[in-house]
Enzyme design. Structure first.
Site, PDB file in Angstrom:
ATOM      1  N   GLY A  16       0.832  -1.214   0.000  1.00  0.00           N
ATOM      2  CA  GLY A  16       0.000   0.000   0.000  1.00  0.00           C
ATOM      3  C   GLY A  16       0.859   1.253   0.000  1.00  0.00           C
ATOM      4  N   GLY A  17       2.064   1.124  -0.558  1.00  0.00           N
ATOM      5  CA  GLY A  17       3.046   2.221  -0.510  1.00  0.00           C
ATOM      6  C   GLY A  17       2.670   3.427  -1.350  1.00  0.00           C
ATOM      7  N   LEU A  20      -2.358   6.975   0.874  1.00  0.00           N
ATOM      8  CA  LEU A  20      -2.268   8.110   1.810  1.00  0.00           C
ATOM      9  C   LEU A  20      -1.184   7.884   2.874  1.00  0.00           C
ATOM     10  CD1 LEU A  20      -3.412  10.620   3.394  1.00  0.00           C
ATOM     11  CD2 LEU A  20      -5.118   9.052   4.358  1.00  0.00           C
ATOM     12  N   TYR A 146     -15.672  -4.735   5.772  1.00  0.00           N
ATOM     13  CA  TYR A 146     -14.325  -4.238   6.099  1.00  0.00           C
ATOM     14  C   TYR A 146     -13.980  -4.567   7.544  1.00  0.00           C
ATOM     15  CZ  TYR A 146     -10.890  -0.319   6.735  1.00  0.00           C
ATOM     16  OH  TYR A 146      -9.806   0.473   7.013  1.00  0.00           O
ATOM     17  N   LYS A 150     -10.905  -6.853   8.848  1.00  0.00           N
ATOM     18  CA  LYS A 150      -9.818  -6.232   9.630  1.00  0.00           C
ATOM     19  C   LYS A 150      -9.674  -6.910  10.995  1.00  0.00           C
ATOM     20  CE  LYS A 150      -8.160  -2.765   7.102  1.00  0.00           C
ATOM     21  NZ  LYS A 150      -6.747  -2.653   6.755  1.00  0.00           N
ATOM     22  N   PRO A 173      -5.470   3.136  13.659  1.00  0.00           N
ATOM     23  CA  PRO A 173      -5.606   4.598  13.514  1.00  0.00           C
ATOM     24  C   PRO A 173      -7.076   4.995  13.526  1.00  0.00           C
ATOM     25  CG  PRO A 173      -4.382   3.607  11.662  1.00  0.00           C
ATOM     26  CD  PRO A 173      -5.076   2.512  12.400  1.00  0.00           C
ATOM     27  N   THR A 174      -7.336   6.208  13.999  1.00  0.00           N
ATOM     28  CA  THR A 174      -8.670   6.796  13.810  1.00  0.00           C
ATOM     29  C   THR A 174      -8.701   7.361  12.377  1.00  0.00           C
ATOM     30  OG1 THR A 174      -7.800   8.801  14.810  1.00  0.00           O
ATOM     31  CG2 THR A 174      -9.043   7.312  16.244  1.00  0.00           C
ATOM     32  N   VAL A 176      -7.773   9.061   9.211  1.00  0.00           N
ATOM     33  CA  VAL A 176      -6.515   9.650   8.742  1.00  0.00           C
ATOM     34  C   VAL A 176      -6.803  10.561   7.547  1.00  0.00           C
ATOM     35  CG1 VAL A 176      -4.153   9.129   7.971  1.00  0.00           C
ATOM     36  CG2 VAL A 176      -5.391   7.471   9.386  1.00  0.00           C
ATOM     37  N   ARG A 218     -15.778  12.859  15.051  1.00  0.00           N
ATOM     38  CA  ARG A 218     -14.615  12.061  14.627  1.00  0.00           C
ATOM     39  C   ARG A 218     -13.348  12.605  15.250  1.00  0.00           C
ATOM     40  NH1 ARG A 218     -18.301   9.405  13.185  1.00  0.00           N
ATOM     41  NH2 ARG A 218     -18.762   8.510  11.149  1.00  0.00           N
TER      42      ARG A 218
HETATM   43  P1  NAP Z   1      -5.313   4.379   0.294  1.00  0.00           P
HETATM   44  O1  NAP Z   1      -4.790   5.764   0.208  1.00  0.00           O
HETATM   45  O2  NAP Z   1      -6.639   4.086  -0.320  1.00  0.00           O
HETATM   46  O3  NAP Z   1      -4.231   3.390  -0.310  1.00  0.00           O
HETATM   47  C1  NAP Z   1      -4.496   2.027  -0.421  1.00  0.00           C
HETATM   48  C2  NAP Z   1      -3.237   1.347  -0.836  1.00  0.00           C
HETATM   49  O4  NAP Z   1      -3.495  -0.071  -0.939  1.00  0.00           O
HETATM   50  C3  NAP Z   1      -2.723   1.797  -2.218  1.00  0.00           C
HETATM   51  O5  NAP Z   1      -1.322   1.795  -2.179  1.00  0.00           O
HETATM   52  C4  NAP Z   1      -3.244   0.699  -3.131  1.00  0.00           C
HETATM   53  O6  NAP Z   1      -2.464   0.528  -4.309  1.00  0.00           O
HETATM   54  C5  NAP Z   1      -3.105  -0.511  -2.225  1.00  0.00           C
HETATM   55  N1  NAP Z   1      -3.954  -1.605  -2.650  1.00  0.00           N
HETATM   56  C6  NAP Z   1      -5.304  -1.607  -2.738  1.00  0.00           C
HETATM   57  N2  NAP Z   1      -5.727  -2.800  -3.222  1.00  0.00           N
HETATM   58  C7  NAP Z   1      -4.618  -3.548  -3.429  1.00  0.00           C
HETATM   59  C8  NAP Z   1      -4.385  -4.843  -3.938  1.00  0.00           C
HETATM   60  N3  NAP Z   1      -5.395  -5.649  -4.324  1.00  0.00           N
HETATM   61  N4  NAP Z   1      -3.105  -5.273  -4.047  1.00  0.00           N
HETATM   62  C9  NAP Z   1      -2.079  -4.484  -3.687  1.00  0.00           C
HETATM   63  N5  NAP Z   1      -2.217  -3.256  -3.201  1.00  0.00           N
HETATM   64  C10 NAP Z   1      -3.486  -2.789  -3.072  1.00  0.00           C
HETATM   65  O7  NAP Z   1      -5.410   3.878   1.816  1.00  0.00           O
HETATM   66  P2  NAP Z   1      -4.807   4.504   3.143  1.00  0.00           P
HETATM   67  O8  NAP Z   1      -5.803   5.467   3.652  1.00  0.00           O
HETATM   68  O9  NAP Z   1      -3.398   4.872   2.952  1.00  0.00           O
HETATM   69  O10 NAP Z   1      -4.902   3.230   4.109  1.00  0.00           O
HETATM   70  C11 NAP Z   1      -3.780   2.427   4.425  1.00  0.00           C
HETATM   71  C12 NAP Z   1      -4.195   1.439   5.502  1.00  0.00           C
HETATM   72  O11 NAP Z   1      -4.638   2.154   6.647  1.00  0.00           O
HETATM   73  C13 NAP Z   1      -5.333   0.519   5.097  1.00  0.00           C
HETATM   74  O12 NAP Z   1      -5.074  -0.773   5.598  1.00  0.00           O
HETATM   75  C14 NAP Z   1      -6.539   1.123   5.776  1.00  0.00           C
HETATM   76  O13 NAP Z   1      -7.507   0.170   6.041  1.00  0.00           O
HETATM   77  C15 NAP Z   1      -5.917   1.673   7.035  1.00  0.00           C
HETATM   78  N6  NAP Z   1      -6.641   2.803   7.657  1.00  0.00           N
HETATM   79  C16 NAP Z   1      -6.922   3.943   6.929  1.00  0.00           C
HETATM   80  C17 NAP Z   1      -7.599   4.976   7.542  1.00  0.00           C
HETATM   81  C18 NAP Z   1      -7.967   6.230   6.803  1.00  0.00           C
HETATM   82  O14 NAP Z   1      -8.703   7.063   7.352  1.00  0.00           O
HETATM   83  N7  NAP Z   1      -7.492   6.454   5.587  1.00  0.00           N
HETATM   84  C19 NAP Z   1      -7.992   4.859   8.892  1.00  0.00           C
HETATM   85  C20 NAP Z   1      -7.676   3.704   9.594  1.00  0.00           C
HETATM   86  C21 NAP Z   1      -6.990   2.680   8.962  1.00  0.00           C
HETATM   87  P3  NAP Z   1      -2.816   1.360  -5.681  1.00  0.00           P
HETATM   88  O15 NAP Z   1      -2.364   2.767  -5.453  1.00  0.00           O
HETATM   89  O16 NAP Z   1      -2.049   0.673  -6.731  1.00  0.00           O
HETATM   90  O17 NAP Z   1      -4.325   1.240  -5.831  1.00  0.00           O
HETATM   91  P1  GDP Z   2     -16.219   6.937   8.721  1.00  0.00           P
HETATM   92  O1  GDP Z   2     -15.512   7.886   9.636  1.00  0.00           O
HETATM   93  O2  GDP Z   2     -15.662   5.567   8.785  1.00  0.00           O
HETATM   94  O3  GDP Z   2     -17.700   6.952   8.926  1.00  0.00           O
HETATM   95  O4  GDP Z   2     -15.961   7.375   7.212  1.00  0.00           O
HETATM   96  P2  GDP Z   2     -15.950   8.743   6.404  1.00  0.00           P
HETATM   97  O5  GDP Z   2     -14.581   9.306   6.412  1.00  0.00           O
HETATM   98  O6  GDP Z   2     -16.540   8.411   5.088  1.00  0.00           O
HETATM   99  O7  GDP Z   2     -16.858   9.774   7.195  1.00  0.00           O
HETATM  100  C1  GDP Z   2     -18.243   9.634   7.164  1.00  0.00           C
HETATM  101  C2  GDP Z   2     -18.921  10.757   7.945  1.00  0.00           C
HETATM  102  O8  GDP Z   2     -18.708  12.010   7.288  1.00  0.00           O
HETATM  103  C3  GDP Z   2     -20.427  10.547   7.992  1.00  0.00           C
HETATM  104  O9  GDP Z   2     -20.959  11.104   9.179  1.00  0.00           O
HETATM  105  C4  GDP Z   2     -20.883  11.349   6.772  1.00  0.00           C
HETATM  106  O10 GDP Z   2     -22.250  11.760   6.883  1.00  0.00           O
HETATM  107  C5  GDP Z   2     -19.944  12.549   6.830  1.00  0.00           C
HETATM  108  N1  GDP Z   2     -19.775  13.196   5.518  1.00  0.00           N
HETATM  109  C6  GDP Z   2     -20.220  14.436   5.164  1.00  0.00           C
HETATM  110  N2  GDP Z   2     -19.956  14.689   3.880  1.00  0.00           N
HETATM  111  C7  GDP Z   2     -19.280  13.616   3.401  1.00  0.00           C
HETATM  112  C8  GDP Z   2     -18.720  13.313   2.130  1.00  0.00           C
HETATM  113  O11 GDP Z   2     -18.770  14.080   1.171  1.00  0.00           O
HETATM  114  N3  GDP Z   2     -18.086  12.114   2.009  1.00  0.00           N
HETATM  115  C9  GDP Z   2     -17.974  11.241   3.065  1.00  0.00           C
HETATM  116  N4  GDP Z   2     -17.322  10.079   2.894  1.00  0.00           N
HETATM  117  N5  GDP Z   2     -18.527  11.496   4.280  1.00  0.00           N
HETATM  118  C10 GDP Z   2     -19.162  12.672   4.437  1.00  0.00           C
END
Ligand code: NAP
Ligand code: GDP
Length: 324
Positions: A16-17, A20, A146, A150, A173-174, A176, A218
């Site tokens: 996932g390099g 984000l 999901y 997880k 993480p919460t 991100v 959040r």
């Molecule tokens: P992201 O920006 O959507 O990036 C996802 C990454 O996973 C990308 O590098 C993507 O590669 C790769 N990926 C997706 N499907 C794949 C597959 N089938 N094979 C190989 N690589 C694959 O996600 P992120 O937000 O950085 O999240 C990283 C981790 O943190 C995840 O495990 C997520 O569940 C966890 N997390 C995220 C948040 C958040 O708020 N963002 C919060 C808590 C936990 P490509 O670029 O090639 O598609």
């Molecule tokens: P969650 O924190 O896991 O629920 O995921 P999200 O990052 O998608 O946040 C969802 C929350 O943001 C919900 O309360 C939505 O109603 C609110 N929200 C408001 N506008 C948006 C939008 O444009 N996109 C998303 N994804 N959520 C939104």
């Protein structure tokens, strides 16, 4: 020499390099001295290996022979994508995680740090949520696929430790956010989607449409802060049980307050409307960072308004290459 003796520098594979958090880790490693002398850091995306596929997973591990893995790769999306594709979130993530963990085990990887999320905790719970509560009841119905996938990482980590003595662990993480996020209007997470919507509303002179009531609360963590903590977990944290990566409970705020920060950062002065026909998802998931603060009493977090400003600046500057 055995590549896994203690004196040998780490060779870290970040799955996932390209995402984000992966990009934030790359920035810390390259620009902030996050890498020690002799270490190698390899950042892979789905283009190099589709980790849903076991053969491709094995091939990429054989190519890089990592000693350590930060496992970020996942099917990821905001609330509204989860509600449409719970089955795909379940199946893709179950397969990615099993392929990565089992291949790491077979290739004698010393340590794997995987990523859970605070949205996978039981829906009906007491607050604040802590690390001991992951399996205490069903997750929120909006993202059950999901969440169950997880949760199984935590179960597998326990299994690899009990049967093979492996020290594979996970962070929680919460929400991100930061540069290189997915800014897709429909499928992105709340802050990135709303930054894009605000950018367009300003350009087109229209109202900003926020989905839901704006009252759900959040805790947001800036991606660079999360990245530094993930690197610390890889180097120092020695438990199998996961650790929550979060700002303090008092930092939790309603979505509508974060919307105001986005409007300020992008100098949007038009009307802000709330589409209450859209789901609110979880009303809150207040997480405790007590364990983190116990280990790291020194840490400070980027203030939310500063992180939002930096991310908006990045988005405007990189609009042509941003994931939209
Ligand atoms: P992201 O920006 O959507 O990036 C996802 C990454 O996973 C990308 O590098 C993507 O590669 C790769 N990926 C997706 N499907 C794949 C597959 N089938 N094979 C190989 N690589 C694959 O996600 P992120 O937000 O950085 O999240 C990283 C981790 O943190 C995840 O495990 C997520 O569940 C966890 N997390 C995220 C948040 C958040 O708020 N963002 C919060 C808590 C936990 P490509 O670029 O090639 O598609
Ligand atoms: P969650 O924190 O896991 O629920 O995921 P999200 O990052 O998608 O946040 C969802 C929350 O943001 C919900 O309360 C939505 O109603 C609110 N929200 C408001 N506008 C948006 C939008 O444009 N996109 C998303 N994804 N959520 C939104």
């Amino acid at each position: 020499m055995d590549p896994k003796t203690k004196s040998e520098p780490m060779r870290v594979l970040v799955t996932g390099g390209s995402g984000l958090i992966g990009k934030a880790i790359e920035q810390v490693v390259k620009n902030e001295g996050g890498s020690l002398e002799g270490e190698q850091w390899i950042f892979i995306s789905s283009k190099e290996a589709n980790l849903v596929d076991l053969q491709q997973t094995k091939a990429v591990f054989a190519k890089y022979r990592p000693t350590h893995v930060i496992h970020l790769a996942a099917k990821v999306g905001g609330l509204y994508l989860h509600m449409k594709e719970n089955l795909h979130f379940l199946r893709d993530n179950l397969r990615i995680n099993d392929n990565v963990l089992q291949t790491a085990h077979e290739m004698n990887v010393t340590k794997v740090v995987s990523c859970l999320s605070s949205c996978i905790f039981p829906d009906k719970t007491t607050y604040p949520i802590d690390e001991s509560m992951i399996h205490n009841g069903p997750p929120h119905s909006s993202n059950f696929g999901y969440s169950y996938a997880k949760r199984m990482i935590d179960i597998q980590n326990r299994g690899y430790f009990e049967q093979y003595g492996r020290r594979y662990t996970a962070v929680i993480p919460t929400n991100v956010f930061g540069p290189n996020d997915n800014f897709n209007l429909e499928n992105g997470h709340v802050l990135s989607a709303l930054m894009h919507k605000t950018y367009l509303a300003k350009k087109e002179g229209t109202a900003l449409q926020v989905w839901g009531t704006g009252t759900p609360r959040r805790q947001f963590i800036y991606s660079l802060d999360a990245a530094r903590l993930l690197i610390w977990v890889l180097r120092e944290y020695d438990e199998i049980e996961p650790i929550i990566l979060s700002v303090d409970e008092e930092e939790e705020l309603p979505i509508k307050d974060a919307v105001k920060m986005i409007a300020d950062a992008l100098d949007f002065k038009g009307p802000i409307e709330f589409d209450t026909s859209k789901s609110d998802g979880q009303m809150k998931k207040t997480a405790s960072n007590r364990k983190l603060r116990h280990y790291r009493p020194d840490i400070t977090f980027t203030p939310l308004s500063e992180g939002i400003t930096k991310t908006c600046e990045w988005f405007v500057k990189n609009y042509d290459i941003a994931r939209t």
